[in-house]
Design a protein around this motif. Structure first.
Motif, PDB file in Angstrom:
ATOM      1  N   THR A 112      -8.573 -11.942   1.507  1.00  7.72           N
ATOM      2  CA  THR A 112      -9.241 -11.494   0.383  1.00  7.72           C
ATOM      3  C   THR A 112     -10.590 -11.823   0.452  1.00  7.72           C
ATOM      4  O   THR A 112     -11.085 -12.866   1.326  1.00  7.72           O
ATOM      5  CB  THR A 112      -8.559 -11.936  -1.034  1.00  7.72           C
ATOM      6  OG1 THR A 112      -8.867 -13.324  -0.836  1.00  7.72           O
ATOM      7  CG2 THR A 112      -7.016 -11.675  -1.074  1.00  7.72           C
ATOM      8  N   LEU A 136      -9.601  -7.607   1.593  1.00  7.64           N
ATOM      9  CA  LEU A 136      -9.341  -7.175   0.316  1.00  7.64           C
ATOM     10  C   LEU A 136      -9.679  -7.643  -0.976  1.00  7.64           C
ATOM     11  O   LEU A 136      -9.644  -8.863  -0.776  1.00  7.64           O
ATOM     12  CB  LEU A 136      -7.688  -7.399   0.366  1.00  7.64           C
ATOM     13  CG  LEU A 136      -7.251  -7.242  -1.187  1.00  7.64           C
ATOM     14  CD1 LEU A 136      -6.684  -5.635  -1.564  1.00  7.64           C
ATOM     15  CD2 LEU A 136      -5.649  -7.965  -1.193  1.00  7.64           C
ATOM     16  N   GLY A 170      -8.812  -8.611  -3.904  1.00  7.54           N
ATOM     17  CA  GLY A 170      -7.571  -8.587  -4.692  1.00  7.54           C
ATOM     18  C   GLY A 170      -7.681  -8.747  -6.138  1.00  7.54           C
ATOM     19  O   GLY A 170      -8.864  -9.387  -6.573  1.00  7.54           O
ATOM     20  N   ASP A 171      -6.734  -8.208  -7.015  1.00 10.54           N
ATOM     21  CA  ASP A 171      -6.989  -8.700  -8.542  1.00 10.54           C
ATOM     22  C   ASP A 171      -6.440 -10.464  -8.554  1.00 10.54           C
ATOM     23  O   ASP A 171      -6.631 -10.735  -9.574  1.00 10.54           O
ATOM     24  CB  ASP A 171      -5.793  -7.827  -9.083  1.00 10.54           C
ATOM     25  CG  ASP A 171      -4.465  -7.884  -8.830  1.00 10.54           C
ATOM     26  OD1 ASP A 171      -4.260  -8.622  -7.755  1.00 10.54           O
ATOM     27  OD2 ASP A 171      -3.635  -7.038  -9.247  1.00 10.54           O
ATOM     28  N   SER A 172      -6.247 -10.886  -7.522  1.00 11.96           N
ATOM     29  CA  SER A 172      -6.049 -12.440  -7.459  1.00 11.96           C
ATOM     30  C   SER A 172      -7.420 -12.694  -7.919  1.00 11.96           C
ATOM     31  O   SER A 172      -7.266 -13.998  -8.409  1.00 11.96           O
ATOM     32  CB  SER A 172      -5.757 -12.717  -6.074  1.00 11.96           C
ATOM     33  OG  SER A 172      -6.741 -12.114  -5.038  1.00 11.96           O
ATOM     34  N   ASP A 221      -7.893  -3.468  -4.701  1.00 14.82           N
ATOM     35  CA  ASP A 221      -6.715  -3.423  -5.695  1.00 14.82           C
ATOM     36  C   ASP A 221      -6.941  -2.608  -6.775  1.00 14.82           C
ATOM     37  O   ASP A 221      -7.868  -2.994  -7.407  1.00 14.82           O
ATOM     38  CB  ASP A 221      -6.383  -4.878  -5.985  1.00 14.82           C
ATOM     39  CG  ASP A 221      -5.196  -5.351  -5.490  1.00 14.82           C
ATOM     40  OD1 ASP A 221      -4.291  -4.733  -5.158  1.00 14.82           O
ATOM     41  OD2 ASP A 221      -4.970  -6.866  -5.544  1.00 14.82           O
ATOM     42  N   LYS A 268      -5.215  -0.421  -3.158  1.00 12.72           N
ATOM     43  CA  LYS A 268      -3.858  -0.958  -2.973  1.00 12.72           C
ATOM     44  C   LYS A 268      -3.034  -0.588  -4.310  1.00 12.72           C
ATOM     45  O   LYS A 268      -3.552  -1.056  -5.343  1.00 12.72           O
ATOM     46  CB  LYS A 268      -3.748  -2.424  -2.439  1.00 12.72           C
ATOM     47  CG  LYS A 268      -2.482  -3.123  -2.432  1.00 12.72           C
ATOM     48  CD  LYS A 268      -2.560  -4.578  -1.766  1.00 12.72           C
ATOM     49  CE  LYS A 268      -3.198  -5.491  -2.415  1.00 12.72           C
ATOM     50  NZ  LYS A 268      -2.130  -5.982  -3.564  1.00 12.72           N
ATOM     51  N   HIS A 316       2.147  -2.064  -1.898  1.00  9.57           N
ATOM     52  CA  HIS A 316       2.510  -3.508  -1.914  1.00  9.57           C
ATOM     53  C   HIS A 316       3.814  -3.554  -2.599  1.00  9.57           C
ATOM     54  O   HIS A 316       3.924  -3.348  -3.561  1.00  9.57           O
ATOM     55  CB  HIS A 316       1.435  -4.263  -2.784  1.00  9.57           C
ATOM     56  CG  HIS A 316       1.476  -5.816  -3.096  1.00  9.57           C
ATOM     57  ND1 HIS A 316       0.231  -6.581  -3.521  1.00  9.57           N
ATOM     58  CD2 HIS A 316       2.528  -6.668  -2.832  1.00  9.57           C
ATOM     59  CE1 HIS A 316       0.737  -7.647  -3.399  1.00  9.57           C
ATOM     60  NE2 HIS A 316       1.818  -7.905  -3.105  1.00  9.57           N
TER      61      HIS A 316
HETATM   62  O1  KIV Z   1      -4.674  -9.756  -5.139  1.00 14.71           O
HETATM   63  C1  KIV Z   1      -4.458 -10.467  -3.940  1.00 14.71           C
HETATM   64  O2  KIV Z   1      -5.107 -11.186  -3.571  1.00 14.71           O
HETATM   65  C2  KIV Z   1      -3.377  -9.854  -3.247  1.00 14.71           C
HETATM   66  C3  KIV Z   1      -2.862 -10.520  -2.002  1.00 14.71           C
HETATM   67  C4  KIV Z   1      -2.301 -11.964  -2.444  1.00 14.71           C
HETATM   68  C5  KIV Z   1      -2.243  -9.707  -0.962  1.00 14.71           C
HETATM   69  O3  KIV Z   1      -2.655  -8.768  -3.538  1.00 14.71           O
END
Ligand code: KIV
Length: 264
Positions: free
Chosen positions: A23, A42, A44-46, A84, A112, A136
């Motif tokens: 990410t 990525l 990510g929405d993390s 994401d 994603k 995912h």
């Molecule tokens: O949002 C994110 O970082 C993810 C990863 C954990 C794959 O989806």
């Protein structure tokens, strides 16, 4: 780094060449990743958890992801950039098109989405309209309240079979990458074998084509929590750049994730 495309990933899969991904959320880290030749990033929405400090990813908006996608693209012009689609931004195929347009205009190469066969029509609609999709599966964090927590998925035979069926259905609908989170190694190995498209894993053992880590976990700096499947590469090396290089090298050689970082 030369521009990375989905064709490169397909070729690597056919050659059995493993690849690391991470990410990223800002231009400086994106630049560091690009200088270490990280092929895929990525947004990510993390980011809701590691940047905003939220307990889960649900408060993240499409504007948040678009903003960070622009930042990452500025730092890494050549990575294959996935973005994401956050919670409730693809509840219908029409909404998915509107959301995906925002992310592709911000510089993403692929979006994603989290979920199984209910997304078949959405994947078809997006790919027919020139939006590449990563599907995912497994522990899909936007479903945390359905799962009753961040729990390993696919341990029971019927649930494992369902994930296999979903992966096949989404690939047939046009998904160009499958991402598996927190599933047993054997299940991830089976899906990687069945799927023609590259399979990226996180907490899914070392049999997948690619690996992804949340960058804060790679550096051991996530607030309050370090997943069992992750490894603190910064503690091993004492240097951000060397940590990224070590993660990439261990993934490419298949030594990360090791048994100690694998869900049975
Ligand atoms: O949002 C994110 O970082 C993810 C990863 C954990 C794959 O989806």
């Amino acid at each position: 780094m030369k521009k990375v495309t989905i064709s490169d990933l397909m070729k690597w899969k056919q050659e059995g060449r493993k690849f690391a991904t991470s990410t990223a959320y800002d231009a400086s880290f994106a630049q560091l990743f690009e200088s270490e030749e990280m092929p895929v990033l990525l947004v990510g929405d993390s980011l809701g958890m590691v940047l905003h400090g939220a307990p889960d990813t649900l408060p993240v908006t499409i504007e948040d992801i678009a903003y960070h996608t622009r930042c990452v693209r500025a730092g890494s012009p050549n990575c294959l950039l996935m973005a994401d689609m956050p919670f409730m931004s693809y509840a219908t195929p029409e909404q998915a098109c509107d959301s995906a347009a925002k992310l592709m205009r911000a510089g993403a190469n692929m979006v994603k989405i989290e979920g199984g066969d209910w997304l078949v029509d959405t994947v078809k609609v997006l790919t027919q309209r020139a939006v590449p999709v990563c599907a995912h599966l497994g522990l899909t964090p936007q479903s945390v309240h359905i799962f009753g927590g961040f729990k390993v998925q696919g341990r029971e035979q019927d649930k494992a079979e369902r994930i296999v069926r979903d992966a096949i259905a989404l690939q047939e609908a046009g998904a160009q990458i499958i991402l598996l989170e927190c599933v047993p190694r054997e299940l991830a190995a089976r899906i990687t074998d069945i799927c023609d498209v590259p399979v990226i894993g996180i907490g899914a053992g070392n049999a997948t084509d690619g690996q992804i880590l949340v960058m804060h976990d790679m550096f051991g700096i996530s607030a309050n929590y370090m997943p069992k499947f992750s490894k603190n590469f910064l503690a091993e090396t004492g240097d951000l750049r060397k940590a990224v290089a070590m993660y990439k090298d261990e993934v490419e050689r298949g030594t990360f994730p090791s048994q100690a970082h694998t869900i049975a």
